[in-house]
Design a protein around this motif. Structure first.
Motif, mmCIF file in Angstrom:
data_model
loop_
_atom_site.group_PDB
_atom_site.id
_atom_site.type_symbol
_atom_site.label_atom_id
_atom_site.label_comp_id
_atom_site.label_asym_id
_atom_site.label_seq_id
_atom_site.Cartn_x
_atom_site.Cartn_y
_atom_site.Cartn_z
ATOM 1 N N LYS A 146 0.849 -1.187 0.000
ATOM 2 C CA LYS A 146 0.000 0.000 0.000
ATOM 3 C C LYS A 146 0.891 1.246 0.000
ATOM 4 O O LYS A 146 1.793 1.365 0.824
ATOM 5 C CB LYS A 146 -0.925 0.014 1.218
ATOM 6 C CG LYS A 146 -1.928 -1.129 1.254
ATOM 7 C CD LYS A 146 -2.831 -1.031 2.477
ATOM 8 C CE LYS A 146 -3.831 -2.190 2.503
ATOM 9 N NZ LYS A 146 -4.728 -2.123 3.682
ATOM 10 N N LEU A 147 0.599 2.153 -0.904
ATOM 11 C CA LEU A 147 1.377 3.388 -1.008
ATOM 12 C C LEU A 147 0.421 4.565 -1.128
ATOM 13 O O LEU A 147 -0.428 4.601 -2.012
ATOM 14 C CB LEU A 147 2.303 3.340 -2.229
ATOM 15 C CG LEU A 147 3.138 4.597 -2.487
ATOM 16 C CD1 LEU A 147 4.067 4.899 -1.317
ATOM 17 C CD2 LEU A 147 3.932 4.455 -3.786
ATOM 18 N N GLU A 148 0.569 5.520 -0.212
ATOM 19 C CA GLU A 148 -0.269 6.719 -0.211
ATOM 20 C C GLU A 148 0.623 7.937 -0.038
ATOM 21 O O GLU A 148 1.204 8.150 1.025
ATOM 22 C CB GLU A 148 -1.297 6.650 0.917
ATOM 23 C CG GLU A 148 -2.249 7.827 0.960
ATOM 24 C CD GLU A 148 -3.301 7.688 2.050
ATOM 25 O OE1 GLU A 148 -3.389 8.590 2.911
ATOM 26 O OE2 GLU A 148 -4.019 6.661 2.037
ATOM 27 N N LEU A 149 0.734 8.739 -1.086
ATOM 28 C CA LEU A 149 1.567 9.940 -1.067
ATOM 29 C C LEU A 149 0.692 11.158 -1.279
ATOM 30 O O LEU A 149 0.146 11.363 -2.363
ATOM 31 C CB LEU A 149 2.639 9.860 -2.155
ATOM 32 C CG LEU A 149 3.634 8.696 -2.070
ATOM 33 C CD1 LEU A 149 4.600 8.733 -3.243
ATOM 34 C CD2 LEU A 149 4.394 8.726 -0.749
ATOM 35 N N LYS A 150 0.550 11.955 -0.225
ATOM 36 C CA LYS A 150 -0.192 13.212 -0.305
ATOM 37 C C LYS A 150 0.801 14.347 -0.124
ATOM 38 O O LYS A 150 0.929 14.931 0.944
ATOM 39 C CB LYS A 150 -1.276 13.272 0.779
ATOM 40 C CG LYS A 150 -2.374 12.235 0.633
ATOM 41 C CD LYS A 150 -3.414 12.406 1.737
ATOM 42 C CE LYS A 150 -4.532 11.402 1.611
ATOM 43 N NZ LYS A 150 -5.556 11.562 2.694
ATOM 44 N N LEU A 151 1.517 14.651 -1.159
ATOM 45 C CA LEU A 151 2.522 15.703 -1.073
ATOM 46 C C LEU A 151 2.900 16.163 -2.481
ATOM 47 O O LEU A 151 2.982 15.347 -3.403
ATOM 48 C CB LEU A 151 3.765 15.214 -0.325
ATOM 49 C CG LEU A 151 4.661 14.167 -0.975
ATOM 50 C CD1 LEU A 151 6.038 14.211 -0.324
ATOM 51 C CD2 LEU A 151 4.092 12.774 -0.829
ATOM 52 N N PRO A 152 3.106 17.474 -2.656
ATOM 53 C CA PRO A 152 3.567 17.975 -3.947
ATOM 54 C C PRO A 152 5.042 17.631 -4.122
ATOM 55 O O PRO A 152 5.915 18.235 -3.491
ATOM 56 C CB PRO A 152 3.340 19.483 -3.836
ATOM 57 C CG PRO A 152 3.391 19.762 -2.363
ATOM 58 C CD PRO A 152 2.877 18.539 -1.681
ATOM 59 N N CYS A 153 5.340 16.653 -4.944
ATOM 60 C CA CYS A 153 6.712 16.172 -5.067
ATOM 61 C C CYS A 153 7.018 15.825 -6.513
ATOM 62 O O CYS A 153 6.136 15.790 -7.375
ATOM 63 C CB CYS A 153 6.939 14.965 -4.163
ATOM 64 S SG CYS A 153 5.873 13.560 -4.592
#
Length: 445
Positions: A146-153
């Motif tokens: 599971k991968l959850e990325l909430k970031l401006p990157c």
């Protein structure tokens, strides 16, 4: 000193410290159920407990839960806390990092990289600040499920093929993919076991084609909120034979094509303030090509008024496909667009109308009755009904011609009591084609 004496807890009751005598894996499970901050605090209990917390495999860190009043102290405390945890933790099953404050972007990247090296299965990062470049180790982390990325990157991709063997859930928010493969302008993702995939305001730079192979994917969501006016110059192809649910929200729809799928539920809900006719036709063509690919399996469709207008006014040579198995339609549009779509849905049973998208000046009667209204329609719901003349005419048209109609729902927020009663009275007086009809009015009216 004997073990039995060491295990005595000086709590005034002479009781035995049974927790310390538990097997190491049991203590690790107990600590992993606690908050990460509390688990680390157990290090002060005794020398035997100094590093027990390092065995925890579920780590959840939130900088808002640090209590330092000064921002500088808080930054130092938080960074030291994270580094201490990563220094001592070797096997991490789940890692969640939530940050409100801004930290050094290089340290944040190093933190993500360190987690990926520890066989992590679930990784969540919520960080609202710019400047992070995702580590390339993300490309070959085989343990991730599971991968959850909430970031401006930024995610620089040096290869044209990316393979994630164990990923089942993927959520990407404001991730900017940059193609660094000099001999290709396309990117291929392969997810053998992926089930849920959500993209929010992601960008694909230096790419013309993004292909996603996910044979077990059942739900896909795309949300755009760039604030830009126009369509993307890249195409996203989704190869997903088991895709069941598709959602598309935001400003302008992504240029997406679904290949060999069996989509049953689809939502295409986009609004824009103002577009010229040329762009409107292009949007219509784009959406028409998408829904054409899922028309044979689609049973429930939700579309906004702008999307309805785009696909019914498009004049680029692609007709509206026929939805033979569609039984549920939720739509916000003018009457002309509605009737065109109803003509393409011969088996429709449930119709939900959002009246806030109905042009009150566009109704002057209809020349034909779509076959679904006469033969199949069983339930109609009007949302945001105000009782204006075009809305009443549409209600009368449906009540008169839907001979199999069983339920007619009316939801309104009209504040004037006399007006509300007047609306109800007119509806009750309309001719009705069905002999077993229930008119249901919500409490607000």
């Amino acid at each position: 000193m004997s073990t039995s004496k060491k295990s005595r807890k000086n709590d005034g009751n002479g009781g035995e410290d049974r927790i310390s005598n538990l097997p190491g894996n049991v203590i690790s499970n107990i600590l992993s159920l606690m908050s990460t901050k509390d688990a680390v605090r157990t290090s002060v209990l005794s020398k035997d407990w100094e590093y027990n917390w390092a065995s925890i495999f579920n780590i959840d860190i939130d900088d808002s839960k640090l209590y330092s009043k000064k921002k500088a102290d808080k930054d130092t405390t938080f960074v030291n806390f994270v580094e201490r945890i990563l220094l001592h933790s070797q096997n991490i099953k789940s890692f969640s990092l939530t940050c409100c404050e801004k930290y050094d972007s290089n340290r944040m990247t190093a933190c993500i990289s360190a987690v990926l090296r520890r066989n992590v299965e679930s990784l969540k990062v919520n960080y609202p600040h710019n400047g992070i470049i995702l580590p390339r180790s993300l490309l070959n982390c085989t343990s991730l499920r599971k991968l959850e990325l909430k970031l401006p990157c930024i995610f620089k991709v040096p290869v044209s093929n990316c393979f994630y063997s164990n990923l089942t859930n993927l959520y990407l928010d404001r991730v900017e993919f940059v193609n660094e493969c000099s001999n290709s302008n396309q990117l291929i993702f392969t997810f053998p076991v992926l089930e849920k995939f959500e993209l929010r305001s992601c960008k694909w730079l230096n790419m013309k084609l993004v292909e996603i192979y996910a044979p077990r994917l059942t739900k896909f969501t795309s949300t755009t909120s760039f604030g830009t006016v126009g369509l993307s110059d890249y195409l996203i192809k989704i190869h997903a034979a088991r895709l069941f649910t598709f959602f598309s929200y935001g400003d302008f729809p992504e240029n997406i094509v679904v290949i060999q799928s069996q989509v049953v539920f689809a939502t295409i809900y986009h609004y824009w303030r103002k577009v010229d006719l040329v762009l409107l036709k292009k949007i219509g063509l784009q959406v028409l090509l998408f829904i054409k690919g899922i028309s044979t399996s689609l049973k429930n469709l939700v579309i906004s008024s702008d999307i309805a207008k785009a696909i019914t006014q498009s004049q680029l040579g692609v007709p509206i496909p026929r939805f033979d198995v569609l039984v549920g339609l939720r739509i916000s549009c003018n009457v002309d667009s509605l009737l065109v779509l109803l003509k393409a849905t011969p088996s429709l049973k449930v119709l939900v109308l959002e009246m806030d998208g109905l042009d009150v000046y566009d109704y002057d009667g209809v020349e034909f009755v779509p076959s679904c209204i006469v033969s199949y329609l069983e339930e109609v719901k009007f949302n945001n009904f105000t009782g204006e003349t075009p809305q009443l005419h549409l209600a009368m048209f449906l009540l008169k011609n839907a001979i199999h109609l069983k339920k007619f729902y009316l939801c309104s927020s009209v504040s004037s009591k006399p007006t509300r009663h007047g609306i109800i009275d007119r509806l009750l007086r309309f001719p009705k084609g069905s002999s077993c009809l229930a008119i249901i009015v919500d409490r607000s009216i």
